[in-house]
Design a protein around this motif. Structure first.
Motif, PDB file in Angstrom:
ATOM      1  N   HIS A  62       0.675  -1.335   0.074  1.00 27.03           N
ATOM      2  CA  HIS A  62       0.042   0.167  -0.006  1.00 27.03           C
ATOM      3  C   HIS A  62       0.880   1.237  -0.159  1.00 27.03           C
ATOM      4  O   HIS A  62       0.397   2.379  -0.210  1.00 27.03           O
ATOM      5  CB  HIS A  62      -1.086  -0.222   1.155  1.00 27.03           C
ATOM      6  CG  HIS A  62      -2.191  -1.080   1.171  1.00 27.03           C
ATOM      7  ND1 HIS A  62      -2.970  -0.928   2.103  1.00 27.03           N
ATOM      8  CD2 HIS A  62      -2.227  -1.917   0.213  1.00 27.03           C
ATOM      9  CE1 HIS A  62      -3.860  -2.156   1.765  1.00 27.03           C
ATOM     10  NE2 HIS A  62      -3.373  -2.428   0.570  1.00 27.03           N
ATOM     11  N   LYS A  64       3.107   4.054  -1.494  1.00 34.98           N
ATOM     12  CA  LYS A  64       3.785   4.771  -3.037  1.00 34.98           C
ATOM     13  C   LYS A  64       4.994   5.261  -2.703  1.00 34.98           C
ATOM     14  O   LYS A  64       5.066   6.330  -1.903  1.00 34.98           O
ATOM     15  CB  LYS A  64       2.733   5.546  -3.294  1.00 34.98           C
ATOM     16  CG  LYS A  64       1.436   4.638  -3.919  1.00 34.98           C
ATOM     17  CD  LYS A  64       0.266   5.532  -4.650  1.00 34.98           C
ATOM     18  CE  LYS A  64       0.758   6.267  -5.910  1.00 34.98           C
ATOM     19  NZ  LYS A  64      -0.048   6.933  -6.662  1.00 34.98           N
ATOM     20  N   PRO A  67       4.902   8.974  -7.416  1.00 40.70           N
ATOM     21  CA  PRO A  67       3.886   8.920  -8.376  1.00 40.70           C
ATOM     22  C   PRO A  67       3.838   7.986  -9.287  1.00 40.70           C
ATOM     23  O   PRO A  67       2.849   7.191  -9.909  1.00 40.70           O
ATOM     24  CB  PRO A  67       3.818  10.183  -8.819  1.00 40.70           C
ATOM     25  CG  PRO A  67       4.803  11.134  -8.156  1.00 40.70           C
ATOM     26  CD  PRO A  67       5.734  10.462  -7.554  1.00 40.70           C
ATOM     27  N   ARG A  70       4.885   1.338  -8.912  1.00 40.12           N
ATOM     28  CA  ARG A  70       3.895   0.410  -9.062  1.00 40.12           C
ATOM     29  C   ARG A  70       4.171  -0.670  -7.988  1.00 40.12           C
ATOM     30  O   ARG A  70       3.414  -1.454  -7.721  1.00 40.12           O
ATOM     31  CB  ARG A  70       3.542  -0.400 -10.431  1.00 40.12           C
ATOM     32  CG  ARG A  70       2.265  -1.155 -10.379  1.00 40.12           C
ATOM     33  CD  ARG A  70       2.435  -1.857 -11.686  1.00 40.12           C
ATOM     34  NE  ARG A  70       1.239  -2.754 -11.847  1.00 40.12           N
ATOM     35  CZ  ARG A  70       1.063  -3.957 -11.394  1.00 40.12           C
ATOM     36  NH1 ARG A  70       2.072  -4.454 -10.665  1.00 40.12           N
ATOM     37  NH2 ARG A  70       0.153  -4.547 -11.413  1.00 40.12           N
ATOM     38  N   LYS A  94       5.375   2.728 -13.999  1.00 41.71           N
ATOM     39  CA  LYS A  94       3.796   2.234 -14.495  1.00 41.71           C
ATOM     40  C   LYS A  94       3.945   2.571 -16.134  1.00 41.71           C
ATOM     41  O   LYS A  94       4.751   3.221 -16.660  1.00 41.71           O
ATOM     42  CB  LYS A  94       2.817   3.067 -13.960  1.00 41.71           C
ATOM     43  CG  LYS A  94       2.448   2.833 -12.376  1.00 41.71           C
ATOM     44  CD  LYS A  94       1.438   3.375 -11.841  1.00 41.71           C
ATOM     45  CE  LYS A  94       1.327   3.326 -10.355  1.00 41.71           C
ATOM     46  NZ  LYS A  94       0.182   4.251  -9.872  1.00 41.71           N
ATOM     47  N   SER A 129      -7.151   2.280  -8.336  1.00 34.07           N
ATOM     48  CA  SER A 129      -7.147   3.499  -8.138  1.00 34.07           C
ATOM     49  C   SER A 129      -5.684   4.172  -8.303  1.00 34.07           C
ATOM     50  O   SER A 129      -5.452   5.014  -8.644  1.00 34.07           O
ATOM     51  CB  SER A 129      -8.070   4.087  -7.119  1.00 34.07           C
ATOM     52  OG  SER A 129      -7.640   3.669  -5.744  1.00 34.07           O
ATOM     53  N   SER A 130      -4.932   3.204  -7.652  1.00 37.51           N
ATOM     54  CA  SER A 130      -3.449   3.793  -7.465  1.00 37.51           C
ATOM     55  C   SER A 130      -2.698   3.508  -8.796  1.00 37.51           C
ATOM     56  O   SER A 130      -1.362   3.697  -8.768  1.00 37.51           O
ATOM     57  CB  SER A 130      -2.979   3.189  -6.266  1.00 37.51           C
ATOM     58  OG  SER A 130      -3.037   1.998  -6.109  1.00 37.51           O
ATOM     59  N   THR A 131      -3.204   2.650  -9.757  1.00 37.44           N
ATOM     60  CA  THR A 131      -2.618   2.303 -10.861  1.00 37.44           C
ATOM     61  C   THR A 131      -2.360   3.400 -11.985  1.00 37.44           C
ATOM     62  O   THR A 131      -3.060   4.473 -11.712  1.00 37.44           O
ATOM     63  CB  THR A 131      -3.201   0.996 -11.483  1.00 37.44           C
ATOM     64  OG1 THR A 131      -4.409   1.298 -12.083  1.00 37.44           O
ATOM     65  CG2 THR A 131      -3.425  -0.044 -10.547  1.00 37.44           C
ATOM     66  N   SER A 132      -1.918   3.261 -13.060  1.00 37.41           N
ATOM     67  CA  SER A 132      -1.606   4.073 -14.143  1.00 37.41           C
ATOM     68  C   SER A 132      -2.741   3.792 -15.121  1.00 37.41           C
ATOM     69  O   SER A 132      -2.911   4.722 -16.051  1.00 37.41           O
ATOM     70  CB  SER A 132      -0.552   4.030 -14.784  1.00 37.41           C
ATOM     71  OG  SER A 132      -0.329   2.809 -15.670  1.00 37.41           O
ATOM     72  N   ARG A 157     -12.674  10.678 -10.664  1.00 40.94           N
ATOM     73  CA  ARG A 157     -12.198   9.605  -9.975  1.00 40.94           C
ATOM     74  C   ARG A 157     -12.757   8.919  -8.646  1.00 40.94           C
ATOM     75  O   ARG A 157     -12.272   8.332  -7.956  1.00 40.94           O
ATOM     76  CB  ARG A 157     -10.556  10.056  -9.538  1.00 40.94           C
ATOM     77  CG  ARG A 157      -9.637  10.547 -10.549  1.00 40.94           C
ATOM     78  CD  ARG A 157      -8.151  10.627 -10.099  1.00 40.94           C
ATOM     79  NE  ARG A 157      -7.759   9.430  -9.886  1.00 40.94           N
ATOM     80  CZ  ARG A 157      -6.904   8.502 -10.769  1.00 40.94           C
ATOM     81  NH1 ARG A 157      -6.754   9.130 -11.910  1.00 40.94           N
ATOM     82  NH2 ARG A 157      -6.276   7.445 -10.523  1.00 40.94           N
TER      83      ARG A 157
END
Length: 298
Positions: A62, A64, A67, A70, A94, A129-132, A157
């Motif tokens: 979880h 990151k 930005p 991945r 990503k 939601s946290s992917t590219s 989003r």
């Protein structure tokens, strides 16, 4: 996660590693415990042994680190030190993916089926939601309607807000009309937020055969094949499997899914998310391989 839970999880993984490792000894009476307070710290643990020494690699999915990361958090833990060192792997950058949900909204769906279909889409978007990956959604019946495009997804989003006004259309099932619409109006339309170099993905959910299925139906799927659009086809109920597979991209057997009813969508949620995640990883590896080839050719 409590300190005790962290310790148990950590040493459970170590014991699993020890079964396949040589020369790894674990002190069970006076163990050393590594922790950083994160909820998922210790979800994966690997033992490394090299000429530089021995250490443990611990993941925290979880976290990151940047930005464009991945991998989540990756930590190097060394015996005798209280804290683990955060490390970064460049390969985890990503790759852009544009994914369109293409959703059957025909009259054969009950209201509960339509709600389950929406919930399935919402769950995927929330979990990723946290992917590219950026999302868009189109529903189809006799006509075709964009529920939200890529630009709107980037602006809001919030999956539930994006699908608030999605209403059941309740007519026929013009699947190929919807595919043609998506190619021409959404997948490659930069005005609506599509990214030129992104990998294109369609996730098709339907509970019946196309009512516009005729001798020219394969024209649209051939266009998608030529454009290398990855297509996952999910069939529900009494759908014809042969016709369903015609919607999927190669390899068709592994890109086609079937469930008995719309409640069954939840059972394939993890599998579907893994497939979509792998698009990111696969395309990133391909890009890195091509960059290496270009570098070696100079």
């Amino acid at each position: 996660m409590s300190v005790v839970a962290v310790a148990i999880l950590f040493f459970t993984h170590l014991l699993q590693v020890a079964q396949v490792s040589h020369g790894l000894n674990i002190e069970v009476r006076d163990p050393q415990m590594f922790q950083n307070g994160a909820e998922q710290f210790g979800s994966r643990v690997w033992h490394f042994d090299s000429s530089d020494g021995k250490w443990i690699i611990v993941s925290e999915p979880h976290k990151k680190q940047s930005p464009n990361d991945r991998c989540g958090g990756i930590f190097k833990c060394i015996n005798g030190r209280a804290e683990c060192q955060s490390i970064k792997f460049p390969e985890c950058t990503k790759h852009n993916v544009d994914l369109v949900f293409l959703v059957d909204s025909s009259g054969s769906l009950r209201n509960a089926d339509f709600i389950n279909s929406k919930s399935f889409i919402i769950d995927i978007m929330k979990n990723m939601s946290s992917t590219s990956i950026q999302f868009a959604a189109v529903q189809f019946s006799s006509d075709v309607r964009t529920e939200f495009n890529f630009s709107r997804y980037q602006a809001i989003r919030d999956p539930e807000k994006l699908l608030t006004n999605m209403q059941h259309m309740m007519l026929s099932t013009n699947t190929h009309k919807a595919l043609n619409y998506t190619i021409g109006n959404l997948l490659y339309n930069t005005q609506y937020g599509a990214k030129e170099k992104a990998t294109k993905v369609l996730l098709i959910i339907t509970d019946g055969d196309s009512t516009d299925f005729d001798k020219d139906y394969d024209y649209v799927t051939k266009r998608l094949d030529e454009k290398h659009v990855i297509r996952y086809a999910i069939g529900v109920g009494s759908v014809n499997i042969k016709n369903l597979k015609s919607l999927a991209s190669e390899p068709k057997d592994s890109n086609t899914f079937y469930v008995n009813d719309y409640k069954g969508l939840r059972r394939i949620l993890d599998n579907m998310q893994d497939r979509i995640y792998n698009v990111e990883v696969m395309e990133r590896k391909t890009e890195m391989s091509e960059n290496r080839k270009m570098g070696s050719a100079k």
